[in-house]
Scaffold this motif. Structure first.
Motif, PDB file in Angstrom:
ATOM      1  N   ALA A   1      -0.134   2.344  -0.910  1.00  0.00           N
ATOM      2  CA  ALA A   1      -0.929   2.288   0.317  1.00  0.00           C
ATOM      3  C   ALA A   1      -1.044   3.667   0.955  1.00  0.00           C
ATOM      4  O   ALA A   1      -2.086   4.008   1.517  1.00  0.00           O
ATOM      5  N   MET A   2       0.012   4.481   0.833  1.00  0.00           N
ATOM      6  CA  MET A   2      -0.042   5.837   1.372  1.00  0.00           C
ATOM      7  C   MET A   2      -1.146   6.638   0.683  1.00  0.00           C
ATOM      8  O   MET A   2      -1.894   7.377   1.330  1.00  0.00           O
ATOM      9  N   GLN A   3      -1.255   6.484  -0.630  1.00  0.00           N
ATOM     10  CA  GLN A   3      -2.320   7.156  -1.379  1.00  0.00           C
ATOM     11  C   GLN A   3      -3.687   6.702  -0.861  1.00  0.00           C
ATOM     12  O   GLN A   3      -4.577   7.503  -0.659  1.00  0.00           O
TER      13      GLN A   3
ATOM     14  N   THR B   1      -2.845   2.332   6.080  1.00  0.00           N
ATOM     15  CA  THR B   1      -1.766   2.925   6.867  1.00  0.00           C
ATOM     16  C   THR B   1      -0.839   1.842   7.403  1.00  0.00           C
ATOM     17  O   THR B   1       0.396   1.967   7.321  1.00  0.00           O
ATOM     18  N   THR B   2      -1.406   0.773   7.914  1.00  0.00           N
ATOM     19  CA  THR B   2      -0.603  -0.348   8.412  1.00  0.00           C
ATOM     20  C   THR B   2       0.176  -0.998   7.285  1.00  0.00           C
ATOM     21  O   THR B   2       1.370  -1.309   7.437  1.00  0.00           O
ATOM     22  N   MET B   3      -0.488  -1.177   6.145  1.00  0.00           N
ATOM     23  CA  MET B   3       0.186  -1.760   4.987  1.00  0.00           C
ATOM     24  C   MET B   3       1.358  -0.878   4.544  1.00  0.00           C
ATOM     25  O   MET B   3       2.430  -1.383   4.218  1.00  0.00           O
ATOM     26  N   MET B   4       1.166   0.425   4.566  1.00  0.00           N
ATOM     27  CA  MET B   4       2.226   1.346   4.193  1.00  0.00           C
ATOM     28  C   MET B   4       3.437   1.186   5.116  1.00  0.00           C
ATOM     29  O   MET B   4       4.574   1.066   4.641  1.00  0.00           O
ATOM     30  N   ILE B   5       3.215   1.159   6.405  1.00  0.00           N
ATOM     31  CA  ILE B   5       4.305   1.039   7.374  1.00  0.00           C
ATOM     32  C   ILE B   5       5.059  -0.274   7.176  1.00  0.00           C
ATOM     33  O   ILE B   5       6.299  -0.303   7.137  1.00  0.00           O
ATOM     34  N   VAL B   6       4.322  -1.370   7.018  1.00  0.00           N
ATOM     35  CA  VAL B   6       4.944  -2.680   6.837  1.00  0.00           C
ATOM     36  C   VAL B   6       5.731  -2.723   5.523  1.00  0.00           C
ATOM     37  O   VAL B   6       6.878  -3.190   5.483  1.00  0.00           O
ATOM     38  N   CYS B   7       5.134  -2.226   4.446  1.00  0.00           N
ATOM     39  CA  CYS B   7       5.815  -2.245   3.145  1.00  0.00           C
ATOM     40  C   CYS B   7       7.081  -1.399   3.156  1.00  0.00           C
ATOM     41  O   CYS B   7       8.111  -1.819   2.616  1.00  0.00           O
TER      42      CYS B   7
END
Length: 113
Positions: A23-25, A36-42
Motif C-alpha cells: 500500500a505504501m508503494q 495511505t489509510t490502508m498502509m497505516i491500518v495494515c
C-alpha cells in the motif's frame, strides 16, 4: 500457547506488513488517501500481531523471521504486481535470507520460550 499458534500469529503479522508495504508503494508519497489509510491500518495490525508473538518468541528471532520473510514476500509482490525486476544477485540474496530463516527455525534452540 503451542508453537503452531505462535507461528500462525507471526505469519499474520508478516502478511499485514507486506500488505502495508504494498500500500505504501501505491500511496505515491502519501498523495492517495485510500492506499495511505490502508498502509497505516495494515502496519498497525502487523505490529499488534508481532508484539503478541513476542510473548513467546525472543525479539531477535521474531524480528529476523518477520523482516526476512517480509523482504522475500515484498520482493515477490514487487516483481508480480509492480513489475519490478530481480536480477540473479537479488534472487541469490533472497535465497540466502530464506536459508537464514530456515536455519533459525530448524536448528536454533532459542526460537521459542
Amino acid at each position: 500457547m503451542n508453537l503452531t499458534t505462535v507461528y500462525a500469529v507471526l505469519v499474520v503479522a508478516i502478511i499485514f506488513e507486506v500488505l502495508g508495504t504494498s500500500a505504501m508503494q501505491a500511496a505515491q508519497h502519501f498523495t492517495r488517501v485510500v492506499p495511505t489509510t490502508m498502509m497505516i491500518v495494515c502496519y498497525a495490525i502487523a505490529f499488534f500481531f508481532l508484539s503478541w508473538s513476542l510473548r513467546y518468541v525472543p525479539v531477535g528471532i521474531a524480528y529476523a523471521i518477520w523482516s526476512g520473510l517480509g523482504i522475500v514476500l515484498i520482493s515477490a509482490v514487487g516483481y508480480f504486481v509492480f513489475g519490478q525486476k530481480l536480477d540473479l544477485a537479488a534472487i541469490a540474496g533472497l535465497g540466502l535470507i530464506i536459508a537464514g530463516v530456515l536455519v533459525l527455525n530448524l536448528f536454533s534452540k532459542s526460537t521459542f520460550h
